[in-house]
Design an enzyme around this catalytic site. Structure first.
Site, PDB file in Angstrom:
ATOM      1  N   LEU A   1      11.147   1.142   6.920  1.00 34.80           N
ATOM      2  CA  LEU A   1      10.537   1.647   5.701  1.00 34.80           C
ATOM      3  C   LEU A   1      11.213   2.970   5.367  1.00 34.80           C
ATOM      4  O   LEU A   1      11.302   3.845   6.235  1.00 34.80           O
ATOM      5  CB  LEU A   1       9.034   1.877   5.890  1.00 34.80           C
ATOM      6  CG  LEU A   1       8.376   2.342   4.601  1.00 34.80           C
ATOM      7  CD1 LEU A   1       8.155   1.176   3.649  1.00 34.80           C
ATOM      8  CD2 LEU A   1       7.075   3.059   4.868  1.00 34.80           C
TER       9      LEU A   1
ATOM     10  N   GLU B   1      12.366   2.252  13.974  1.00 33.72           N
ATOM     11  CA  GLU B   1      11.460   3.325  13.539  1.00 33.72           C
ATOM     12  C   GLU B   1      10.191   3.234  14.370  1.00 33.72           C
ATOM     13  O   GLU B   1      10.059   2.361  15.227  1.00 33.72           O
ATOM     14  CB  GLU B   1      11.139   3.176  12.042  1.00 33.72           C
ATOM     15  CG  GLU B   1      10.455   1.868  11.706  1.00 33.72           C
ATOM     16  CD  GLU B   1      10.172   1.681  10.221  1.00 33.72           C
ATOM     17  OE1 GLU B   1      10.007   2.685   9.507  1.00 33.72           O
ATOM     18  OE2 GLU B   1      10.097   0.526   9.792  1.00 33.72           O
TER      19      GLU B   1
ATOM     20  N   TYR C   1       0.830  -1.204   0.000  1.00 35.34           N
ATOM     21  CA  TYR C   1       0.000   0.000   0.000  1.00 35.34           C
ATOM     22  C   TYR C   1       0.859   1.247   0.000  1.00 35.34           C
ATOM     23  O   TYR C   1       2.075   1.176   0.214  1.00 35.34           O
ATOM     24  CB  TYR C   1      -0.938  -0.002   1.216  1.00 35.34           C
ATOM     25  CG  TYR C   1      -0.259   0.310   2.535  1.00 35.34           C
ATOM     26  CD1 TYR C   1       0.537  -0.630   3.180  1.00 35.34           C
ATOM     27  CD2 TYR C   1      -0.398   1.558   3.140  1.00 35.34           C
ATOM     28  CE1 TYR C   1       1.157  -0.339   4.389  1.00 35.34           C
ATOM     29  CE2 TYR C   1       0.211   1.856   4.349  1.00 35.34           C
ATOM     30  CZ  TYR C   1       0.992   0.898   4.970  1.00 35.34           C
ATOM     31  OH  TYR C   1       1.618   1.192   6.150  1.00 35.34           O
TER      32      TYR C   1
ATOM     33  N   LYS D   1       6.543  -1.982   1.731  1.00 39.32           N
ATOM     34  CA  LYS D   1       5.388  -1.387   2.414  1.00 39.32           C
ATOM     35  C   LYS D   1       4.205  -2.345   2.331  1.00 39.32           C
ATOM     36  O   LYS D   1       3.203  -2.108   1.647  1.00 39.32           O
ATOM     37  CB  LYS D   1       5.045  -0.011   1.822  1.00 39.32           C
ATOM     38  CG  LYS D   1       4.217   0.837   2.779  1.00 39.32           C
ATOM     39  CD  LYS D   1       4.239   2.286   2.366  1.00 39.32           C
ATOM     40  CE  LYS D   1       3.270   3.153   3.165  1.00 39.32           C
ATOM     41  NZ  LYS D   1       3.458   3.134   4.603  1.00 39.32           N
TER      42      LYS D   1
HETATM   43  N1  PDD Z   1       3.004   4.991   7.390  1.00 36.80           N
HETATM   44  N2  PDD Z   1       7.667   3.687   8.837  1.00 36.80           N
HETATM   45  C1  PDD Z   1       6.546   2.949   8.777  1.00 36.80           C
HETATM   46  C2  PDD Z   1       6.548   1.590   9.389  1.00 36.80           C
HETATM   47  C3  PDD Z   1       5.391   3.459   8.140  1.00 36.80           C
HETATM   48  O1  PDD Z   1       4.281   2.713   8.066  1.00 36.80           O
HETATM   49  C4  PDD Z   1       5.425   4.755   7.581  1.00 36.80           C
HETATM   50  C5  PDD Z   1       4.240   5.337   6.874  1.00 36.80           C
HETATM   51  C6  PDD Z   1       6.616   5.500   7.685  1.00 36.80           C
HETATM   52  C7  PDD Z   1       6.742   6.885   7.082  1.00 36.80           C
HETATM   53  O2  PDD Z   1       6.716   6.824   5.687  1.00 36.80           O
HETATM   54  P1  PDD Z   1       6.176   8.042   4.795  1.00 36.80           P
HETATM   55  O3  PDD Z   1       6.993   9.213   5.159  1.00 36.80           O
HETATM   56  O4  PDD Z   1       6.372   7.577   3.406  1.00 36.80           O
HETATM   57  O5  PDD Z   1       4.717   8.245   5.149  1.00 36.80           O
HETATM   58  C8  PDD Z   1       7.717   4.921   8.297  1.00 36.80           C
HETATM   59  C9  PDD Z   1       1.790   5.394   6.731  1.00 36.80           C
HETATM   60  C10 PDD Z   1       1.565   6.882   6.795  1.00 36.80           C
HETATM   61  C11 PDD Z   1       0.628   4.581   7.271  1.00 36.80           C
HETATM   62  O6  PDD Z   1       0.820   3.374   7.390  1.00 36.80           O
HETATM   63  O7  PDD Z   1      -0.430   5.135   7.545  1.00 36.80           O
END
Ligand code: PDD
Length: 287
Positions: free
Chosen positions: A205, A180, A33, A147
């Site tokens: 991620l 993270e 996703y 992801k």
């Molecule tokens: N989450 N680390 C993880 C495990 C994440 O699921 C996300 C993003 C990030 C940050 O990635 P980005 O800057 O591309 O949003 C880091 C999304 C927002 C979610 O699952 O809702």
């Protein structure tokens, strides 16, 4: 007009949108996703998000459900139908529908679902005061760079943060280093004023917000280091913050109930938040 969702070629009322019970996303979490932020009706960093989608799919040997050009058209069409101004667009691609069997199905076509959510940016209070994080063991698999919709450890971790009265949980690897957050990337400014975030690897991620902030840091000639940091370093840090598509840059002012630095958002964090917000407002975000 009620909010709509896109499901495998059709725009349907959000409340009535459904996928097949043998969608492999549902049975095996066999899919990926993206969450793309939307500000003033524009997708932010659309291409980097689609690059990551393509990469995640490639790692799982799932085909893109349609060309990038077509995907972009669907994104715009759904945003237009839902009159989305601020919030995010969610897209999910799974390996498709097939009788339940672990091995890849021969004939399944990738399934694509898209939804939008109107959401205001994080509350002024959270930004002004900063948020709390707790630390928890990282229970995830060894390909956190993908992801994947398989998010059970993240779900459990976030809930333990909420139960503890915190905003996020920072996950810790067996060596005592923070990987993270459950849905965010983690950053600190150490007691020696070093700006640090963990390097991209299969352990995290590689956030698009993280990557954009790195790009802004480079443009501004700000020194930073990509390396793992320990829970102890985070406890002793002067500042901390988290980044994600829904939080942008959010100050972290407590860790496991203890204040970080003076317990207020730090100067570096506030500057970086402003720099990111400026980017979101500017033309480059839509490039
Ligand atoms: N989450 N680390 C993880 C495990 C994440 O699921 C996300 C993003 C990030 C940050 O990635 P980005 O800057 O591309 O949003 C880091 C999304 C927002 C979610 O699952 O809702």
């Amino acid at each position: 007009m009620p909010r709509q969702a896109y499901v495998n070629g059709r725009y349907v009322p959000h409340g009535a949108a459904a996928v097949h019970i043998e969608d492999r996303g549902y049975q095996f979490a066999d899919g990926v996703y993206e969450v793309v932020p939307v500000s003033r009706g524009r997708l932010i960093d659309e291409d980097p998000h689609l690059d990551r989608l393509e990469r995640s799919l490639g790692e799982l040997e799932i085909d893109m459900p349609m060309s990038r050009r077509a995907l972009k058209l669907v994104c715009r069409q759904l945003m237009r139908r839902n009159r989305l101004s601020n919030g995010f667009l969610y897209m999910q691609v799974t390996r498709g529908v097939a009788p339940r069997d672990h091995k890849f199905p021969g004939a399944a076509r990738p399934a694509l679902v898209m939804t939008t959510r109107q959401m205001n940016p994080p509350s002024g209070q959270a930004v002004a005061e900063g948020v709390g994080v707790i630390t928890i063991p990282d229970l995830r698999w060894k390909r956190c760079d993908i992801k994947s919709v398989s998010l059970l450890p993240n779900v459990l971790g976030k809930q333990s943060a909420i139960t503890a009265g915190a905003y996020e949980a920072w996950m810790v690897d067996p060596e005592g280093r923070i990987t993270e957050g459950t849905s965010t990337n983690a950053w600190i400014v150490t007691k020696d004023k070093e700006l640090v975030t963990r390097e991209a690897s299969t352990s995290i991620l590689n956030g698009i917000t993280r990557l954009r902030l790195i790009d802004l840091l480079r443009q501004d000639g700000v020194t930073f280091t990509e390396r793992p940091f320990t829970v102890e370093e985070a406890r002793q840090a002067r500042e901390a913050f988290l980044t994600s598509s829904t939080n942008f840059v959010m100050p972290v002012t407590r860790i496991d109930g203890e204040p970080i630095g003076n317990g207020h958002p730090g100067l570096v964090t506030s500057k970086l938040r402003d720099a990111y917000l400026q980017f979101v407002e500017g033309p480059e975000a839509r490039a």
